[in-house]
Scaffold this motif. Structure first.
Motif, short mmCIF file in Angstrom:
data_model
loop_
_atom_site.label_atom_id
_atom_site.label_comp_id
_atom_site.label_asym_id
_atom_site.label_seq_id
_atom_site.Cartn_x
_atom_site.Cartn_y
_atom_site.Cartn_z
N PHE A 9 0.82 -1.21 0.00
CA PHE A 9 0.00 0.00 0.00
C PHE A 9 0.86 1.26 0.00
CE2 PHE A 9 -2.71 -3.02 2.55
CZ PHE A 9 -3.68 -3.22 1.57
N ASP A 10 0.43 2.21 -0.78
CA ASP A 10 1.01 3.55 -0.74
C ASP A 10 0.25 4.36 0.33
OD1 ASP A 10 2.36 5.90 -1.40
OD2 ASP A 10 2.02 5.67 -3.56
N GLY A 11 0.85 5.43 0.81
CA GLY A 11 0.13 6.43 1.59
C GLY A 11 -0.49 5.96 2.89
N THR A 40 -3.79 6.04 5.65
CA THR A 40 -4.33 4.82 5.01
C THR A 40 -4.94 5.11 3.63
OG1 THR A 40 -6.44 5.02 6.25
CG2 THR A 40 -4.73 3.60 7.19
N TYR A 41 -4.29 5.96 2.87
CA TYR A 41 -4.83 6.32 1.55
C TYR A 41 -4.88 5.10 0.62
CZ TYR A 41 -4.18 11.19 2.99
OH TYR A 41 -4.25 12.40 3.65
N GLY A 42 -3.81 4.36 0.58
CA GLY A 42 -3.75 3.23 -0.35
C GLY A 42 -4.68 2.09 0.06
N SER A 43 -4.70 1.77 1.34
CA SER A 43 -5.55 0.66 1.78
C SER A 43 -7.03 1.02 1.66
CB SER A 43 -5.20 0.25 3.21
OG SER A 43 -5.22 1.38 4.07
N GLU A 67 -12.05 0.12 -1.04
CA GLU A 67 -13.19 0.69 -1.78
C GLU A 67 -13.38 -0.01 -3.12
OE1 GLU A 67 -12.47 4.90 -2.13
OE2 GLU A 67 -12.57 5.15 0.07
N GLN A 68 -12.28 -0.31 -3.76
CA GLN A 68 -12.37 -1.02 -5.04
C GLN A 68 -13.01 -2.40 -4.86
OE1 GLN A 68 -8.29 -1.00 -6.41
NE2 GLN A 68 -8.80 0.46 -8.01
N LEU A 69 -12.62 -3.10 -3.80
CA LEU A 69 -13.20 -4.41 -3.55
C LEU A 69 -14.72 -4.31 -3.37
CD1 LEU A 69 -10.66 -6.02 -1.02
CD2 LEU A 69 -10.92 -6.56 -3.46
N VAL A 70 -15.14 -3.27 -2.65
CA VAL A 70 -16.58 -3.06 -2.43
C VAL A 70 -17.26 -2.74 -3.76
CG1 VAL A 70 -18.29 -1.60 -1.30
CG2 VAL A 70 -16.26 -2.34 -0.03
N ASP A 71 -16.69 -1.79 -4.49
CA ASP A 71 -17.31 -1.36 -5.76
C ASP A 71 -17.41 -2.51 -6.76
OD1 ASP A 71 -17.44 1.15 -4.71
OD2 ASP A 71 -15.73 1.96 -5.83
N ARG A 72 -16.44 -3.39 -6.72
CA ARG A 72 -16.41 -4.49 -7.70
C ARG A 72 -17.07 -5.76 -7.16
NH1 ARG A 72 -10.03 -3.51 -9.39
NH2 ARG A 72 -10.35 -1.45 -10.32
N HIS A 73 -17.70 -5.64 -6.01
CA HIS A 73 -18.38 -6.78 -5.39
C HIS A 73 -17.44 -7.96 -5.18
CE1 HIS A 73 -22.03 -4.49 -6.11
NE2 HIS A 73 -21.68 -4.39 -7.39
N VAL A 106 -3.18 -0.39 18.84
CA VAL A 106 -2.60 0.29 17.69
C VAL A 106 -3.46 1.48 17.29
CG1 VAL A 106 -1.86 0.05 15.31
CG2 VAL A 106 -1.52 -1.83 16.91
N GLY A 107 -4.75 1.29 17.30
CA GLY A 107 -5.66 2.40 17.07
C GLY A 107 -5.88 2.76 15.63
N GLY A 108 -5.54 1.89 14.73
CA GLY A 108 -5.79 2.17 13.31
C GLY A 108 -4.55 1.87 12.49
N ASP A 109 -4.77 1.20 11.39
CA ASP A 109 -3.68 0.83 10.49
C ASP A 109 -4.34 0.42 9.18
OD1 ASP A 109 -1.16 0.30 9.54
OD2 ASP A 109 -0.56 -1.01 11.18
N ASP A 110 -3.54 -0.09 8.26
CA ASP A 110 -4.08 -0.43 6.94
C ASP A 110 -5.12 -1.55 6.96
OD1 ASP A 110 -2.88 1.37 5.12
OD2 ASP A 110 -0.98 0.29 5.25
N HIS A 111 -5.24 -2.26 8.05
CA HIS A 111 -6.27 -3.32 8.08
C HIS A 111 -7.66 -2.75 8.38
CE1 HIS A 111 -5.31 -2.64 12.20
NE2 HIS A 111 -5.70 -3.81 12.69
#
Ligand code: ZN
Length: 364
Positions: free
Chosen positions: A203-205, A225-228, A233-239, A294-299
């Motif tokens: 992931f970038d960003g 978490t720009y890249g993740s 979002e792509q996974l959601v949009d593409r079902h 951790v309080g937030g990460d790419d996951h």
């Protein structure tokens, strides 16, 4: 259940650098399934004169099956190779998004993945950040499995932007990038087709442009978490959410004094498999039960989308986090090998758990 704010009431929080504990957990602990053990066969011939520490023992890991008697595929996660990847990244210098240094890093990762015989691609996008529009790109490579169920193994590859600091990020994210590359190499070298499809995503960003994790941005467009987020979002949009059975995130797991607590946001069944596998490999002192806030990460974007996810991270006692001292001497080939071997050995077990028709996130 929210994460523990107390964990973050630490020195680094006072430095305004802590990632804030965010949101409620999207994934609840599930009943731990019994996971079939499989062979871990030392390849050392004869009787070694001296007992090697667990991580120095070459092991044979089956990548294709979790059954007790798979034909073992000799694999060897090479910690020195992972370390060489870290050195290479550091040679490029600080690597924030949309810089020539990160482009060099991206090209290096893509070239490496291709050299393993993987079809690597980049997904470019533009992110609105507190520093304006930034060009970013995720990197994706895949090993097709017997089923279209996907297990994502991931890391971010950008370093945090600092105006006045020379921050090279040996552990954050050099080590996780190096480990992920070496995992990809070993997995790609297997002659056995895995049960599930393994997808490697860089992931970038991930890092915030502002100093603190939540200093800037809005709930709809946070400054991290720009890249993740783009990928989820792509996974959601593409079902395609249902096809992704698990996401493993590596982040800051190369410290010489490696000890991984349990990230409190992570999906418990997935974490349990990895922790048990690590202990089966002899790494009982590394995979410990203390909570890691951790309080937030790419996951997090994947958890929000309903994808069970786990973060392997050592944040709270890594005192060099986001300092100029996050340098090569703080990480070790051995630590990367421990995580790499454990993830590789966990993959068939995760694939067996995430069997077709059962999506753990959806199951109550
Ligand atoms: Zn960071």
């Amino acid at each position: 259940m929210a994460g523990s704010a107390g964990v973050l009431a630490s020195l680094r929080y006072l430095q305004c650098c802590a990632r804030n504990v965010r949101g409620r957990l999207l994934s609840q602990p599930k009943t731990v399934i019994a996971v079939a053990l499989f062979g871990v066969i030392p390849l050392l011939g004869g009787c070694p004169r001296k007992e090697l520490p667990p991580g120095d023992k070459p092991v044979s890991i089956s990548l294709g099956s979790p059954s007790p008697s798979p034909s073992p595929i000799p694999t060897s996660f090479n910690g020195e190779r992972a370390m060489a990847h870290v050195k290479k990244q550091l040679e490029f210098g600080p690597r924030p998004p949309d810089t020539p240094e990160l482009v060099k890093t991206r090209n290096y990762i893509v070239t490496e993945l291709k050299s393993y015989g993987l079809a690597a691609s980049t997904d470019e996008f533009v992110a609105n950040t507190p520093q304006g529009r930034k060009k970013m790109a995720n990197i994706i490579a895949e090993i097709p499995g017997e089923s279209t169920n996907v297990i994502i193994i991931s890391s971010h590859y950008d370093t945090k932007f600092f105006k006045d600091l020379h921050f090279v990020g040996a552990n954050d994210p050099g080590a996780s990038v190096g480990t992920l590359l070496e995992i990809a190499r070993v997995a790609a070298s297997s002659s056995t087709k895995p049960k599930a499809t393994y997808r490697f995503v860089f992931f970038d960003g991930e890092e915030a442009f502002c100093e603190g994790w939540d200093d800037c941005g809005t709930p709809d467009n946070p400054d991290h978490t720009y890249g993740s987020r783009h990928y989820a979002e792509q996974l959601v949009d593409r079902h395609q959410v249902q096809s992704v059975r698990a996401l493993i995130l590596l982040d800051m797991m190369g410290y010489t004094k490696l000890e991984l607590g349990r990230d409190t946001m992570s999906s418990r069944w997935l974490q349990d498999i990895i922790w048990q596998t690590g202990r089966d490999l002899g790494y009982t002192k590394v995979f410990v039960d203390r909570p890691e806030g951790v309080g937030g990460d790419d996951h997090e974007p994947f958890l929000r989308a309903g994808i069970d996810s786990v973060d392997l991270i050592q944040l709270n006692d890594y005192r060099y986090w986001h300092t100029p001292e996050d340098t090569l001497d703080k990480i070790s080939a051995q630590s990367m090998k421990i995580v790499g071997e454990t993830v590789l050995a966990s993959l068939p077990r995760i694939a067996a758990h995430a069997s077709p028709g059962v999506h753990p996130s959806v199951a109550q």
